[in-house]
Design an enzyme around this catalytic site. Structure first.
Site, mmCIF file in Angstrom:
data_model
loop_
_atom_site.group_PDB
_atom_site.id
_atom_site.type_symbol
_atom_site.label_atom_id
_atom_site.label_comp_id
_atom_site.label_asym_id
_atom_site.label_seq_id
_atom_site.Cartn_x
_atom_site.Cartn_y
_atom_site.Cartn_z
ATOM 1 N N LYS A 13 0.811 -1.230 0.000
ATOM 2 C CA LYS A 13 0.000 0.000 0.000
ATOM 3 C C LYS A 13 0.837 1.270 0.000
ATOM 4 C CE LYS A 13 -2.254 -0.088 3.907
ATOM 5 N NZ LYS A 13 -1.659 -1.071 4.637
ATOM 6 N N ARG A 88 -9.372 2.047 9.062
ATOM 7 C CA ARG A 88 -9.008 0.685 9.452
ATOM 8 C C ARG A 88 -10.110 0.007 10.234
ATOM 9 N NH1 ARG A 88 -3.108 1.413 9.015
ATOM 10 N NH2 ARG A 88 -2.002 -0.470 9.403
ATOM 11 N N ARG A 127 11.542 -5.395 5.056
ATOM 12 C CA ARG A 127 11.334 -3.942 4.927
ATOM 13 C C ARG A 127 12.235 -3.165 5.897
ATOM 14 N NH1 ARG A 127 5.258 -1.745 5.197
ATOM 15 N NH2 ARG A 127 5.346 -2.073 7.433
ATOM 16 N N ARG A 160 11.529 -1.319 11.266
ATOM 17 C CA ARG A 160 10.462 -0.795 12.118
ATOM 18 C C ARG A 160 10.237 -1.764 13.275
ATOM 19 N NH1 ARG A 160 5.402 0.873 8.302
ATOM 20 N NH2 ARG A 160 4.292 -0.094 10.022
ATOM 21 N N ARG A 171 -0.428 -7.927 13.739
ATOM 22 C CA ARG A 171 -0.975 -6.922 12.809
ATOM 23 C C ARG A 171 -1.851 -7.587 11.751
ATOM 24 N NH1 ARG A 171 4.130 -4.255 10.731
ATOM 25 N NH2 ARG A 171 2.779 -2.882 9.564
HETATM 26 P P1 AMP Z 1 0.926 1.341 8.824
HETATM 27 O O1 AMP Z 1 2.138 2.154 8.576
HETATM 28 O O2 AMP Z 1 -0.280 1.803 8.050
HETATM 29 O O3 AMP Z 1 1.177 -0.142 8.694
HETATM 30 O O4 AMP Z 1 0.541 1.587 10.372
HETATM 31 C C1 AMP Z 1 1.410 1.221 11.415
HETATM 32 C C2 AMP Z 1 0.656 1.201 12.727
HETATM 33 O O5 AMP Z 1 0.123 2.509 13.004
HETATM 34 C C3 AMP Z 1 -0.546 0.279 12.771
HETATM 35 O O6 AMP Z 1 -0.190 -1.064 13.077
HETATM 36 C C4 AMP Z 1 -1.381 0.921 13.887
HETATM 37 O O7 AMP Z 1 -0.830 0.645 15.160
HETATM 38 C C5 AMP Z 1 -1.163 2.404 13.618
HETATM 39 N N1 AMP Z 1 -2.169 2.936 12.666
HETATM 40 C C6 AMP Z 1 -1.917 3.434 11.416
HETATM 41 N N2 AMP Z 1 -3.067 3.838 10.826
HETATM 42 C C7 AMP Z 1 -4.047 3.566 11.714
HETATM 43 C C8 AMP Z 1 -5.466 3.727 11.685
HETATM 44 N N3 AMP Z 1 -6.110 4.220 10.614
HETATM 45 N N4 AMP Z 1 -6.163 3.334 12.792
HETATM 46 C C9 AMP Z 1 -5.550 2.844 13.876
HETATM 47 N N5 AMP Z 1 -4.225 2.644 13.961
HETATM 48 C C10 AMP Z 1 -3.478 3.010 12.899
#
Ligand code: AMP
Length: 222
Positions: A13, A88, A127, A160, A171
């Site tokens: 994404k 989400r 990653r 990360r 996740r």
């Molecule tokens: P991502 O970079 O999109 O994989 O997000 C990394 C982490 O940030 C996720 O595992 C959540 O802990 C938090 N996070 C990111 N976007 C959201 C969202 N829309 N709602 C809740 N938590 C989020």
């Protein structure tokens, strides 16, 4: 256009969102990037979000909706935006719908990237990210330079914390339980387009562009 890019963690994404934002001049709104930046800056938002992110759990809806509400008021979002990693949950999707409605706007498309789980675990564990500016690297497809310093800002390139294997599994479980119901949500509104997320970044990009271009050639209201 307002577009949601849906997909499991590691579905590609973020990479695709950056490429699409560049091509179509959409502002790219990644809640994950905003939250990681807040953590690096040690802001109140960052301190609130850090524990959830480290565990691979979702940050509370209220916090995330506050971020989006603020971001959507910025001038660059007037013509639309590309949402990456948001919504989400159904509550977040409802929140987005009402924010857009208030501004006399609506969501045009939800593009859902589908990638088998075993590919996801492999992609996420390879990653890497710049600890200063957040630029993406990948040990297989986009390896960091030999000195492990970011080519953009010179920051150290790290893994990360939430890309460790146990957190990856959580996740994915969180995605299946809380985020995948959004497919049904957007399908019910006629907005869902499933895109096969297997293949090279440029192949997947071409598929996504085709869906967006097809949509934008339709008469308004369809
Ligand atoms: P991502 O970079 O999109 O994989 O997000 C990394 C982490 O940030 C996720 O595992 C959540 O802990 C938090 N996070 C990111 N976007 C959201 C969202 N829309 N709602 C809740 N938590 C989020």
């Amino acid at each position: 256009m307002n577009i949601v890019l849906l997909g499991a963690p590691g579905s590609g994404k973020g990479t695709q969102a950056k490429m699409l934002a560049e091509k179509y001049h959409f502002p790219h709104i990644s809640t994950g990037d905003i939250l990681r930046q807040a953590i690096r800056g040690n802001t109140p938002l960052g301190r609130e979000a850090e524990g959830y992110i480290k565990a691979g759990d979702l940050v509370p809806d209220k916090v995330v909706l506050g971020i989006i509400e603020e971001r959507l008021q910025e001038a660059d979002c007037a013509e639309g935006a590309l949402f990456d990693g948001f919504p989400r949950t159904i509550q977040q999707a409802d929140g987005l719908e009402s924010m857009l409605k208030k501004a006399n706007r609506r969501l045009d498309l939800c593009l859902s990237l589908e990638v088998p789980d075993e590919h996801i675990v492999r992609r996420l564990s390879s990653r890497r990210i710049c600890s200063v500016c957040g630029a993406d690297y990948n040990m297989i497809s986009n390896p960091p330079p030999a000195d492990n310093r970011c080519v953009i800002c010179g920051g150290e390139i790290v893994q990360r914390a939430d890309d460790q294997e146990t957190t990856i599994r959580n996740r994915l479980a969180v995605y299946r339980k809380q985020t995948s119901p959004l497919q049904e949500y957007y399908s019910g509104r006629g907005l869902l387009r499933i895109v096969d997320g297997d293949g090279s970044p440029s192949e997947i990009f071409a598929k996504l562009c085709r869906v967006i271009d097809d949509h934008s050639q339709k008469p308004a209201g369809n």
